[in-house]
Design a protein around this motif. Structure first.
Motif, PDB file in Angstrom:
ATOM      1  N   PHE A 116      -4.270   3.944   0.297  1.00  0.00           N
ATOM      2  CA  PHE A 116      -4.007   2.534   0.564  1.00  0.00           C
ATOM      3  C   PHE A 116      -4.224   2.297   2.049  1.00  0.00           C
ATOM      4  N   ALA A 117      -4.318   1.037   2.432  1.00  0.00           N
ATOM      5  CA  ALA A 117      -4.532   0.669   3.830  1.00  0.00           C
ATOM      6  C   ALA A 117      -3.204   0.351   4.494  1.00  0.00           C
ATOM      7  N   VAL A 118      -3.048   0.807   5.733  1.00  0.00           N
ATOM      8  CA  VAL A 118      -1.842   0.545   6.524  1.00  0.00           C
ATOM      9  C   VAL A 118      -2.257  -0.270   7.736  1.00  0.00           C
ATOM     10  N   ARG A 119      -1.641  -1.436   7.875  1.00  0.00           N
ATOM     11  CA  ARG A 119      -1.977  -2.310   8.996  1.00  0.00           C
ATOM     12  C   ARG A 119      -0.864  -2.288  10.023  1.00  0.00           C
ATOM     13  N   GLU A 120      -1.286  -2.397  11.305  1.00  0.00           N
ATOM     14  CA  GLU A 120      -0.319  -2.278  12.380  1.00  0.00           C
ATOM     15  C   GLU A 120      -0.728  -3.198  13.520  1.00  0.00           C
ATOM     16  N   GLY A 121       0.231  -3.791  14.152  1.00  0.00           N
ATOM     17  CA  GLY A 121      -0.040  -4.642  15.299  1.00  0.00           C
ATOM     18  C   GLY A 121       0.243  -6.087  14.983  1.00  0.00           C
ATOM     19  N   SER A 122       0.121  -6.934  15.978  1.00  0.00           N
ATOM     20  CA  SER A 122       0.358  -8.361  15.802  1.00  0.00           C
ATOM     21  C   SER A 122      -0.634  -9.117  16.680  1.00  0.00           C
ATOM     22  N   PRO A 123      -1.758  -9.612  16.068  1.00  0.00           N
ATOM     23  CA  PRO A 123      -2.087  -9.489  14.662  1.00  0.00           C
ATOM     24  C   PRO A 123      -2.442  -8.049  14.301  1.00  0.00           C
ATOM     25  N   ALA A 124      -2.500  -7.768  12.976  1.00  0.00           N
ATOM     26  CA  ALA A 124      -2.703  -6.393  12.506  1.00  0.00           C
ATOM     27  C   ALA A 124      -4.153  -5.991  12.715  1.00  0.00           C
ATOM     28  N   ASP A 125      -4.483  -5.613  13.953  1.00  0.00           N
ATOM     29  CA  ASP A 125      -5.861  -5.301  14.288  1.00  0.00           C
ATOM     30  C   ASP A 125      -6.180  -3.826  14.134  1.00  0.00           C
ATOM     31  N   ARG A 126      -5.197  -3.013  13.730  1.00  0.00           N
ATOM     32  CA  ARG A 126      -5.454  -1.595  13.487  1.00  0.00           C
ATOM     33  C   ARG A 126      -5.179  -1.300  12.020  1.00  0.00           C
ATOM     34  N   VAL A 127      -6.144  -0.664  11.368  1.00  0.00           N
ATOM     35  CA  VAL A 127      -6.031  -0.337   9.952  1.00  0.00           C
ATOM     36  C   VAL A 127      -6.172   1.168   9.803  1.00  0.00           C
ATOM     37  N   HIS A 128      -5.165   1.794   9.214  1.00  0.00           N
ATOM     38  CA  HIS A 128      -5.174   3.236   9.006  1.00  0.00           C
ATOM     39  C   HIS A 128      -5.197   3.524   7.512  1.00  0.00           C
ATOM     40  N   GLU A 129      -5.605   4.737   7.172  1.00  0.00           N
ATOM     41  CA  GLU A 129      -5.555   5.170   5.784  1.00  0.00           C
ATOM     42  C   GLU A 129      -4.181   5.756   5.485  1.00  0.00           C
ATOM     43  N   GLY A 130      -3.603   5.352   4.365  1.00  0.00           N
ATOM     44  CA  GLY A 130      -2.336   5.907   3.927  1.00  0.00           C
ATOM     45  C   GLY A 130      -2.522   6.745   2.679  1.00  0.00           C
ATOM     46  N   ARG A 131      -1.800   7.860   2.585  1.00  0.00           N
ATOM     47  CA  ARG A 131      -1.898   8.760   1.427  1.00  0.00           C
ATOM     48  C   ARG A 131      -0.536   9.385   1.184  1.00  0.00           C
ATOM     49  N   SER A 132      -0.409  10.039   0.029  1.00  0.00           N
ATOM     50  CA  SER A 132       0.814  10.793  -0.223  1.00  0.00           C
ATOM     51  C   SER A 132       0.694  12.160   0.457  1.00  0.00           C
ATOM     52  N   TRP A 133       1.843  12.670   0.915  1.00  0.00           N
ATOM     53  CA  TRP A 133       1.826  13.969   1.579  1.00  0.00           C
ATOM     54  C   TRP A 133       1.436  15.085   0.602  1.00  0.00           C
ATOM     55  N   ASP A 134       1.741  14.924  -0.686  1.00  0.00           N
ATOM     56  CA  ASP A 134       1.351  15.936  -1.672  1.00  0.00           C
ATOM     57  C   ASP A 134      -0.162  16.150  -1.670  1.00  0.00           C
ATOM     58  N   ALA A 135      -0.944  15.057  -1.484  1.00  0.00           N
ATOM     59  CA  ALA A 135      -2.397  15.157  -1.537  1.00  0.00           C
ATOM     60  C   ALA A 135      -2.980  15.830  -0.302  1.00  0.00           C
ATOM     61  N   ALA A 136      -2.175  16.006   0.758  1.00  0.00           N
ATOM     62  CA  ALA A 136      -2.703  16.648   1.961  1.00  0.00           C
ATOM     63  C   ALA A 136      -3.123  18.086   1.691  1.00  0.00           C
ATOM     64  N   ARG A 137      -2.541  18.729   0.674  1.00  0.00           N
ATOM     65  CA  ARG A 137      -2.885  20.127   0.412  1.00  0.00           C
ATOM     66  C   ARG A 137      -4.226  20.284  -0.290  1.00  0.00           C
ATOM     67  N   LEU A 138      -4.862  19.163  -0.671  1.00  0.00           N
ATOM     68  CA  LEU A 138      -6.179  19.241  -1.284  1.00  0.00           C
ATOM     69  C   LEU A 138      -7.251  19.588  -0.258  1.00  0.00           C
ATOM     70  N   ALA A 139      -6.936  19.431   1.038  1.00  0.00           N
ATOM     71  CA  ALA A 139      -7.937  19.739   2.061  1.00  0.00           C
ATOM     72  C   ALA A 139      -8.008  21.220   2.446  1.00  0.00           C
ATOM     73  N   PRO A 140      -6.975  21.930   2.815  1.00  0.00           N
ATOM     74  CA  PRO A 140      -5.597  21.438   3.015  1.00  0.00           C
ATOM     75  C   PRO A 140      -5.360  21.055   4.475  1.00  0.00           C
ATOM     76  N   TYR A 141      -4.459  20.057   4.653  1.00  0.00           N
ATOM     77  CA  TYR A 141      -3.958  19.722   5.984  1.00  0.00           C
ATOM     78  C   TYR A 141      -2.522  20.219   6.065  1.00  0.00           C
ATOM     79  N   ARG A 142      -2.162  20.763   7.213  1.00  0.00           N
ATOM     80  CA  ARG A 142      -0.845  21.381   7.357  1.00  0.00           C
ATOM     81  C   ARG A 142      -0.091  20.755   8.516  1.00  0.00           C
ATOM     82  N   LEU A 143       1.238  20.867   8.448  1.00  0.00           N
ATOM     83  CA  LEU A 143       2.090  20.389   9.529  1.00  0.00           C
ATOM     84  C   LEU A 143       1.905  21.265  10.769  1.00  0.00           C
ATOM     85  N   THR A 144       1.762  20.609  11.907  1.00  0.00           N
ATOM     86  CA  THR A 144       1.761  21.348  13.175  1.00  0.00           C
ATOM     87  C   THR A 144       3.124  21.281  13.847  1.00  0.00           C
ATOM     88  N   GLU A 145       3.916  20.281  13.473  1.00  0.00           N
ATOM     89  CA  GLU A 145       5.307  20.191  13.914  1.00  0.00           C
ATOM     90  C   GLU A 145       6.045  19.229  13.003  1.00  0.00           C
TER      91      GLU A 145
END
Length: 859
Positions: free
Chosen positions: A118-147
């Motif tokens: 899904f899309a995550v918007r931030e700012g006023s106006p919302a001029d920054r759009v980020h990708e949102g995902r579930s943390w469970d799906a991060a292991r499909l890459a896998p991406y891991r916590l650094t902290e």
């Protein structure tokens, strides 16, 4: 041929090549440029054919189960075999949630992880759009916590990409405390507390429940990543997954197609939805341009080789008179051409590789031109393609020899040439007429094909065109040119074949440049005019919705503007086509004072109900629909819909061929948040800036959760101010328009350079062959000044005739194209007209004067 005959052929070719090396220099240059251009195009086509979406977030998966991102339409045209047309989809085709349980039960599957995006918007106006995902799906890459740790509640998030990927993200360490520093654990980003930092690309990870909620499509998932048990081969697991999906009878939620099980590079298509359509569009434009280049190259090489051999008719006649056979003279000429064209083609092929790399570098260097995730590989073995193009160009040059090296007295202005030229002119007229019955890319392609065909006809009819021009210009030349003018007029009648050969490349470069430059300028000018007339709003917002903007003081009306695409199936001239067209989703109640599509029939108020559509007038005519009719479309995710037409409008170049209700379009979009909101103020006493200052602090409606329909966006900050400056007119962008525009501009420029080189080379060859004529004129009393005036008048004759004939050749396809798509006449900025005329004048003058100024008569 006997060994003695072969030896004679080799001797004739070697001696002739040394004697006429200056004449062959022009052919060498043209062959080298043609080979470089075709070599670069061959590499570009090969790289695009090998292209694929980059695999990133599914890198650890063995199989990815996703919806079918392709629409297929199978038809059986009359008298032909059934054909299947395909079109890529730009919105995500979703997978039923039941597929997750089916996949988890497959033997050899270690885990089946649903992936919500899904899309995550931030700012006023919302001029920054980020990708949102579930943390469970991060292991499909896998991406891991650094902290830190994983998110556990809906208000917590993990930042992907590391902290360095989020500078100036609006992180804050306390209520109301803004900061441009990189976020840390405990900061707030997009309304959520950062609890962890992960590697990988920039993304916001939330809990699986929150991701499903934000994705906004209950009962479905975006894709399912399948992780294999250790030791299970990918092919084996793929077969098991395919069998399980088929056995369960699972289909996507849009068009009911079987789910796809993707492996290898195919997995990237499930995460980078824009990559496959862009690859298809790039392939189509490169293929169309390559066809044009081959036709232009054939005309150029045929003209130059024929001219180089044709001016030596006396030599061939002498050889025949002393015992050489026609076969020997043709073989000698062919060997001579190969000796020139072969090295030139190889040199051009070597230059084609850096030209291709420069084009690809330019594409990658322009942000947003190449879609995110599109890989265009260039493996070392691909560069062998330039050798194939070198052989092709050499073959093209050699193929001209049998026609150019005919026995003296047999070639020239025969019936066959005249009939062939007239046939090509008729074919060009028919192609232009066919373009008038089509639209969009088909009309543009028909215009280009008509131009090349008409130019080829003019090349065959060159002597007659030159003679007709000499009749028209005879009196002006005799009256105004004095003795040089009378000489040019007499020469135009006597040497019409020579002038016809000189006119052909001038007509080619003029017509080609006019069509290529005017087609885009005509469309752009008409679309800009329609966009300005259609956009009547005086305020524009981003990062919010019309619902919230209507709550601000002084707002009379507001409409969301959603951008998506639809696929239209239709038959044009008996050929089935699937067109992916950009569309807008709007609020019917908010169109007053914001958007005026120019309704010619019906009422846009009907768009207040789902199941309705407004259609552009051109498409309405081609589909034979009117208010009350129905239109069958496939929405952006492939869902088939039969929509009732409520209105027909005329400003479709700016707003697209279809306008849909926002509520109809949004559920079928990957990100259903409006691209912007257009609003109209009550009254007009103050400008937009003064209104914004006066209403600052009022209407503090939060954007968070303000998404239209399914799939609400996520953002922070109040809606307080519109976008600064005048409202940018609303205008849809054709799919891949910028990418195709850059490629087309680069290649069209190269083709223009090739045709200008053809003009210069042809005139240089002609001039080299008539140095004896000029020296004879000097011996019988012509002064140097008279010779220069003679050459100047000849150059003027060629310029005037070439520009006029080229303009006439271009006018027919251009008028057909412009009238069909814009309802008006073609347009070209005066500066472009000046550049075309100036380039032709400079090239013709150089080609006429340079050979005539040489001291040595050898050619």
């Amino acid at each position: 041929m006997s060994p003695r005959g072969n030896a004679a052929v080799r001797l004739l070719a070697a001696r002739s090549l040394r004697t006429h090396r200056r004449a062959w220099a022009a052919v060498f240059a043209a062959v080298a440029v043609t080979s470089a251009l075709l070599g670069a195009l061959a590499l570009a086509l090969g790289s695009t054919a090998l292209g694929h979406a980059r695999v990133e977030r599914y890198a650890a998966t063995a199989v990815v189960v996703a919806g079918d991102q392709e629409v297929r339409w199978t038809t059986k045209p009359w008298g032909s075999e059934p054909t299947t047309e395909r079109a890529d989809l730009t919105e995500r085709v979703r997978v039923p949630e039941a597929a997750v349980a089916v996949l988890r039960a497959v033997p050899g599957v270690r885990a089946a992880v649903p992936d919500h995006t899904f899309a995550v918007r931030e700012g006023s106006p919302a001029d920054r759009v980020h990708e949102g995902r579930s943390w469970d799906a991060a292991r499909l890459a896998p991406y891991r916590l650094t902290e830190g740790r994983e998110p556990r509640t809906g208000s917590e998030t993990v930042l992907g990409g590391g902290a360095e990927a989020w500078p100036g993200s609006g992180a804050r360490t306390g209520p109301g405390t803004g900061s441009s520093a990189t976020p840390r654990i405990g900061d707030t980003v997009a309304g959520r507390t950062v609890v962890g930092i992960a590697d990988g690309p920039a993304a916001l990870y939330v809990t699986a429940a929150e991701a499903g909620k934000r994705a906004g499509h209950p009962g479905t998932v975006g894709a399912v990543g399948v992780l294999a048990e250790p030791g299970v081969p990918v092919d084996t697991l793929h077969a098991r997954v395919r069998a399980a999906l088929d056995g369960a009878g699972l289909e996507d939620t849009a068009s009911g197609q079987p789910l796809r099980a993707l492996t290898g590079d195919g997995r990237g298509g499930a995460e980078h939805l824009a990559a496959p359509p862009a690859r298809t569009e790039l392939l189509m434009v490169l293929a169309a341009i390559s066809g044009t280049v081959v036709l232009v190259a054939l005309l150029v090489l045929a003209s130059l080789v024929a001219q180089a051999l044709g001016q030596r008719a006396a030599e061939r006649e002498l050889l025949l008179s002393i015992g050489a056979t026609p076969r020997q003279t043709r073989a000698a000429a062919g060997r001579e051409v190969i000796r020139v064209a072969g090295p030139a083609a190889l040199l051009g092929a070597l230059l084609g590789a850096p030209a291709f790399l420069a084009l690809w570098s330019a594409l990658r260097g322009r942000t947003g031109v190449v879609p995110e995730g599109l890989e265009l590989p260039s493996p070392p073995w691909l560069f062998a393609a330039v050798l194939v193009t070198a052989a092709l160009v050499t073959g093209l040059a050699r193929a001209v020899v049998p026609f150019a090296a005919r026995q003296p007295g047999r070639g020239g202005k025969g019936t066959a040439r005249r009939v062939g030229g007239i046939a090509l002119l008729l074919a060009g007229v028919m192609s232009a007429g066919a373009g008038a019955a089509q639209g969009g890319a088909a009309a543009a392609a028909a215009a280009g094909a008509a131009t090349v065909t008409l130019v080829a006809g003019c090349a065959l009819l060159g002597p007659w065109l030159a003679r007709a021009a000499s009749v028209v210009l005879d009196r002006p030349l005799r009256w105004c040119g004095g003795a040089p003018g009378r000489l040019v007029a007499a020469g135009a009648n006597t040497h019409s074949r020579r002038l016809g050969a000189a006119l052909a490349p001038v007509v080619l470069v003029t017509a080609f440049a006019l069509v290529q430059l005017s087609a885009g300028a005509t469309m752009g000018r008409a679309a800009d005019a329609q966009a300005r007339a259609a956009t009547t709003a005086d305020l524009a917002f981003t990062g919010t919705t019309a619902e919230h903007v209507r709550g601000l003081p002084g707002i009379a009306s507001a409409t969301d503007v959603l951008r998506s695409s639809v696929v239209l199936a239709r038959t044009e001239l008996g050929t089935p086509r699937l067109e992916r067209l950009p569309v807008l989703g709007v609020d019917a109640a908010g169109l007053t004072g914001t958007l005026d599509p120019g309704v010619v029939a019906g009422d846009l108020a009907g768009l207040a109900r789902t199941g309705t559509v407004a259609v552009g007038s051109g498409t309405a005519d081609s589909l034979d629909v009117r208010p009350g009719s129905t239109v069958e479309l496939r929405l952006g995710d492939g869902t088939p819909r039969r929509l009732r037409v409520v209105a027909v409008y005329e400003r479709s170049l700016a707003l697209g061929e279809f306008l849909l209700p926002k509520a109809e379009l949004a559920p079928h979009m990957s990100d259903p948040y409006p691209s912007r909101v257009l609003a109209a103020r009550e009254g007009s006493g103050t400008d937009a800036t003064a209104w914004a200052d006066a209403t600052a602090g009022a209407g503090q409606a939060a954007v968070d959760g303000a998404g239209p329909g399914p799939g609400p966006g996520t953002g922070t900050g109040p809606v307080t101010r519109p976008l600064p400056g005048p409202v940018v007119p609303e205008r849809v962008a054709l799919p891949g328009a910028e990418l195709n525009g850059i490629v087309s501009a680069a290649v069209v420029s190269a083709i223009g350079g090739l045709t200008l080189l053809s003009v210069l080379s042809t005139l240089t060859l002609i001039g080299a062959g008539r140095r004896g004529e000029l020296r004879l004129l000097g011996r019988v009393g012509a002064s140097a000044g008279q010779l220069r005036r003679t050459l100047g008048l000849e150059a003027g004759f060629l310029v005037v005739t070439g520009l006029l004939v080229g303009a006439v050749v271009a006018a027919l396809p251009l008028t057909s194209f412009a009238w069909t798509l814009t309802g008006g006449l073609p347009y070209l900025p005066p500066v472009h007209l000046g550049l075309i005329a100036g380039a032709v004048v400079v090239t013709v003058v150089a080609g006429v004067f340079l050979p005539g100024t040489g001291r040595r008569p050898r050619g």
